[in-house]
Design a protein around this motif. Structure first.
Motif, PDB file in Angstrom:
ATOM      1  N   GLU A  86      52.124 -32.743 122.509  1.00 57.45           N
ATOM      2  CA  GLU A  86      53.250 -32.209 121.747  1.00 57.45           C
ATOM      3  C   GLU A  86      54.478 -33.107 121.846  1.00 57.45           C
ATOM      4  OE1 GLU A  86      53.925 -28.155 122.816  1.00 57.45           O
ATOM      5  OE2 GLU A  86      51.960 -27.491 122.090  1.00 57.45           O
ATOM      6  N   GLY A  87      54.236 -34.426 121.738  1.00 60.49           N
ATOM      7  CA  GLY A  87      55.330 -35.385 121.717  1.00 60.49           C
ATOM      8  C   GLY A  87      55.840 -35.830 123.062  1.00 60.49           C
ATOM      9  N   ARG A  88      55.301 -35.250 124.138  1.00 69.31           N
ATOM     10  CA  ARG A  88      55.743 -35.627 125.485  1.00 69.31           C
ATOM     11  C   ARG A  88      54.640 -36.390 126.211  1.00 69.31           C
ATOM     12  NH1 ARG A  88      57.798 -30.218 125.251  1.00 69.31           N
ATOM     13  NH2 ARG A  88      60.078 -30.177 125.410  1.00 69.31           N
ATOM     14  N   LEU A  89      55.033 -37.418 126.943  1.00 68.14           N
ATOM     15  CA  LEU A  89      54.088 -38.143 127.784  1.00 68.14           C
ATOM     16  C   LEU A  89      54.004 -37.400 129.113  1.00 68.14           C
ATOM     17  CD1 LEU A  89      53.892 -41.998 128.044  1.00 68.14           C
ATOM     18  CD2 LEU A  89      53.418 -40.554 130.008  1.00 68.14           C
ATOM     19  N   VAL A  90      52.841 -36.783 129.366  1.00 67.92           N
ATOM     20  CA  VAL A  90      52.727 -35.898 130.522  1.00 67.92           C
ATOM     21  C   VAL A  90      52.018 -36.540 131.712  1.00 67.92           C
ATOM     22  CG1 VAL A  90      52.797 -33.843 129.073  1.00 67.92           C
ATOM     23  CG2 VAL A  90      50.586 -34.866 129.625  1.00 67.92           C
ATOM     24  N   ALA A  91      51.363 -37.681 131.513  1.00 70.77           N
ATOM     25  CA  ALA A  91      50.688 -38.348 132.624  1.00 70.77           C
ATOM     26  C   ALA A  91      50.374 -39.777 132.224  1.00 70.77           C
ATOM     27  CB  ALA A  91      49.397 -37.628 132.995  1.00 70.77           C
ATOM     28  N   GLU A  92      50.264 -40.644 133.233  1.00 60.28           N
ATOM     29  CA  GLU A  92      49.956 -42.047 132.985  1.00 60.28           C
ATOM     30  C   GLU A  92      49.240 -42.618 134.198  1.00 60.28           C
ATOM     31  OE1 GLU A  92      52.540 -45.816 131.368  1.00 60.28           O
ATOM     32  OE2 GLU A  92      53.132 -44.944 133.298  1.00 60.28           O
ATOM     33  N   GLY A  93      48.258 -43.491 133.965  1.00 65.02           N
ATOM     34  CA  GLY A  93      47.550 -44.139 135.055  1.00 65.02           C
ATOM     35  C   GLY A  93      46.251 -44.732 134.563  1.00 65.02           C
ATOM     36  N   THR A  94      45.517 -45.365 135.447  1.00 68.74           N
ATOM     37  CA  THR A  94      44.191 -45.828 135.084  1.00 68.74           C
ATOM     38  C   THR A  94      43.293 -44.603 134.907  1.00 68.74           C
ATOM     39  OG1 THR A  94      43.338 -45.944 137.339  1.00 68.74           O
ATOM     40  CG2 THR A  94      44.539 -47.874 136.517  1.00 68.74           C
ATOM     41  N   PRO A  95      42.203 -44.724 134.157  1.00 65.77           N
ATOM     42  CA  PRO A  95      41.299 -43.578 134.053  1.00 65.77           C
ATOM     43  C   PRO A  95      40.857 -43.061 135.417  1.00 65.77           C
ATOM     44  CG  PRO A  95      40.734 -45.191 132.384  1.00 65.77           C
ATOM     45  CD  PRO A  95      41.788 -45.832 133.257  1.00 65.77           C
ATOM     46  N   GLU A  96      40.617 -43.979 136.359  1.00 63.93           N
ATOM     47  CA  GLU A  96      40.187 -43.568 137.700  1.00 63.93           C
ATOM     48  C   GLU A  96      41.290 -42.811 138.426  1.00 63.93           C
ATOM     49  OE1 GLU A  96      39.901 -46.601 136.433  1.00 63.93           O
ATOM     50  OE2 GLU A  96      37.733 -46.584 136.055  1.00 63.93           O
ATOM     51  N   GLU A  97      42.542 -43.277 138.286  1.00 62.72           N
ATOM     52  CA  GLU A  97      43.660 -42.603 138.944  1.00 62.72           C
ATOM     53  C   GLU A  97      43.861 -41.201 138.391  1.00 62.72           C
ATOM     54  OE1 GLU A  97      46.435 -46.523 139.985  1.00 62.72           O
ATOM     55  OE2 GLU A  97      46.768 -45.367 138.146  1.00 62.72           O
ATOM     56  N   LYS A 104      41.622 -39.304 136.964  1.00 58.53           N
ATOM     57  CA  LYS A 104      40.512 -38.455 137.411  1.00 58.53           C
ATOM     58  C   LYS A 104      40.685 -38.043 138.869  1.00 58.53           C
ATOM     59  CE  LYS A 104      37.174 -40.598 134.259  1.00 58.53           C
ATOM     60  NZ  LYS A 104      35.974 -41.467 134.158  1.00 58.53           N
ATOM     61  N   ALA A 105      41.176 -38.972 139.688  1.00 56.46           N
ATOM     62  CA  ALA A 105      41.364 -38.666 141.102  1.00 56.46           C
ATOM     63  C   ALA A 105      42.416 -37.570 141.308  1.00 56.46           C
ATOM     64  CB  ALA A 105      41.775 -39.929 141.859  1.00 56.46           C
ATOM     65  N   ARG A 106      43.378 -37.485 140.388  1.00 57.59           N
ATOM     66  CA  ARG A 106      44.434 -36.474 140.519  1.00 57.59           C
ATOM     67  C   ARG A 106      43.894 -35.065 140.364  1.00 57.59           C
ATOM     68  NH1 ARG A 106      49.536 -38.092 136.823  1.00 57.59           N
ATOM     69  NH2 ARG A 106      50.036 -35.933 137.378  1.00 57.59           N
ATOM     70  N   VAL A 107      42.803 -34.922 139.636  1.00 58.16           N
ATOM     71  CA  VAL A 107      42.283 -33.573 139.371  1.00 58.16           C
ATOM     72  C   VAL A 107      40.890 -33.382 139.960  1.00 58.16           C
ATOM     73  CG1 VAL A 107      43.667 -33.383 137.276  1.00 58.16           C
ATOM     74  CG2 VAL A 107      41.341 -34.221 137.112  1.00 58.16           C
ATOM     75  N   ARG A 108      40.491 -34.290 140.835  1.00 58.75           N
ATOM     76  CA  ARG A 108      39.159 -34.166 141.460  1.00 58.75           C
ATOM     77  C   ARG A 108      39.073 -32.859 142.246  1.00 58.75           C
ATOM     78  NH1 ARG A 108      35.615 -38.329 143.514  1.00 58.75           N
ATOM     79  NH2 ARG A 108      37.262 -39.847 143.088  1.00 58.75           N
TER      80      ARG A 108
END
Length: 257
Positions: free
Chosen positions: A216-227, A229-233
């Motif tokens: 919805e127009g906001r950047l809510v997260a940024e990182g490598t795909p692995e990073e 994924k690790a945030r929500v493992r």
């Protein structure tokens, strides 16, 4: 020098006298030279608006954006010399053939036709456009074939920065892979910086060095795909990018939205 530098970018569209839609809300990120950077989000998240601003086709309402140090608002001509853009709404001369469209596009960038004719044939063949259709009018080609020609046109004269706005939408799995291989090859050979917008989770995972999630127009997260994924493992299992999107936005991924 960063290839792309976006700071506090905002854009609002007026739908009617009483209704406004905020397409971008304070978006900030930076892309290094030679990086493939993905903007992941469903349709309507602001991805195409962002690409159009970077390509100098839209003016932002707030914030700033630079391409290799050139401001997209104050120095649009210099920016256009550095970027090529592929979108799902690519424009062609419908009565001309794919080859004629490609050679005409090359002349606009000051490249003589003889130098690029062979490259044009190689690109079209690599993307699965049969030789007999390379000389047919564009209006006789399928939607997917026309999209391949749009990709070929952008890669014909390698740009410093390539803006890809959902370039594989409407393509079959084999064609998607062919386009993805061309993008990876261009980065490897020329060091081209690529900004890719997509709602294809697997595409972002495969191609991108880093990914930003736009909601919805906001950047809510940024990182490598692995990073990301690790945030929500959870439970020791490696999540998918779809799991990442749900965890970071609280929304189910709707590939058809």
């Amino acid at each position: 020098m960063r290839a792309l530098h976006v700071e506090g970018l905002g854009k609002t569209f007026r739908k009617s006298r009483s209704k406004r839609v905020q397409a971008l809300r304070g978006v900030s990120f930076a892309v290094e030279p030679g990086e493939i950077y993905g903007i992941l989000g469903p349709n309507g998240s602001g991805k195409s608006t962002l690409i159009r601003i970077l390509a100098t086709l839209l003016l932002p309402d707030q914030g700033s954006a630079q391409v290799l140090g050139y401001d997209v608002v104050r120095q649009p001509r210099r920016v256009r010399e550095l970027v090529h853009r592929v979108s799902t709404e690519a424009a062609f001369f419908k009565k001309l053939s794919p080859m004629e469209n490609l050679l005409y596009g090359a002349r606009l960038y000051g490249v003589p036709g003889r130098r690029v004719a062979r490259r044009a044939r190689e690109l079209l063949s690599h993307l699965g456009i049969p030789k007999d259709r390379q000389r047919r009018p564009m209006e006789q080609l399928s939607r997917g074939q026309q999209q391949k020609v749009a990709v070929a046109r952008a890669l014909l004269t390698p740009p410093r920065v390539l803006l890809l706005d959902e370039p594989t939408t409407g393509l079959d799995p084999r064609s998607k892979k062919e386009v993805q291989e061309l993008v990876l090859g261009l980065r490897a050979r020329e060091g081209t910086t690529v900004l890719l917008t997509t709602h294809d989770m697997e595409e972002a995972d495969r191609l991108c060095d880093r990914v930003a999630i736009l909601d919805e127009g906001r950047l809510v997260a940024e990182g490598t795909p692995e990073e990301l994924k690790a945030r929500v493992r959870s439970n020791g299992q490696l999540p998918t990018m779809e799991d990442v999107f749900f965890a970071l936005t609280g929304k189910e991924w709707d590939d058809e939205s």
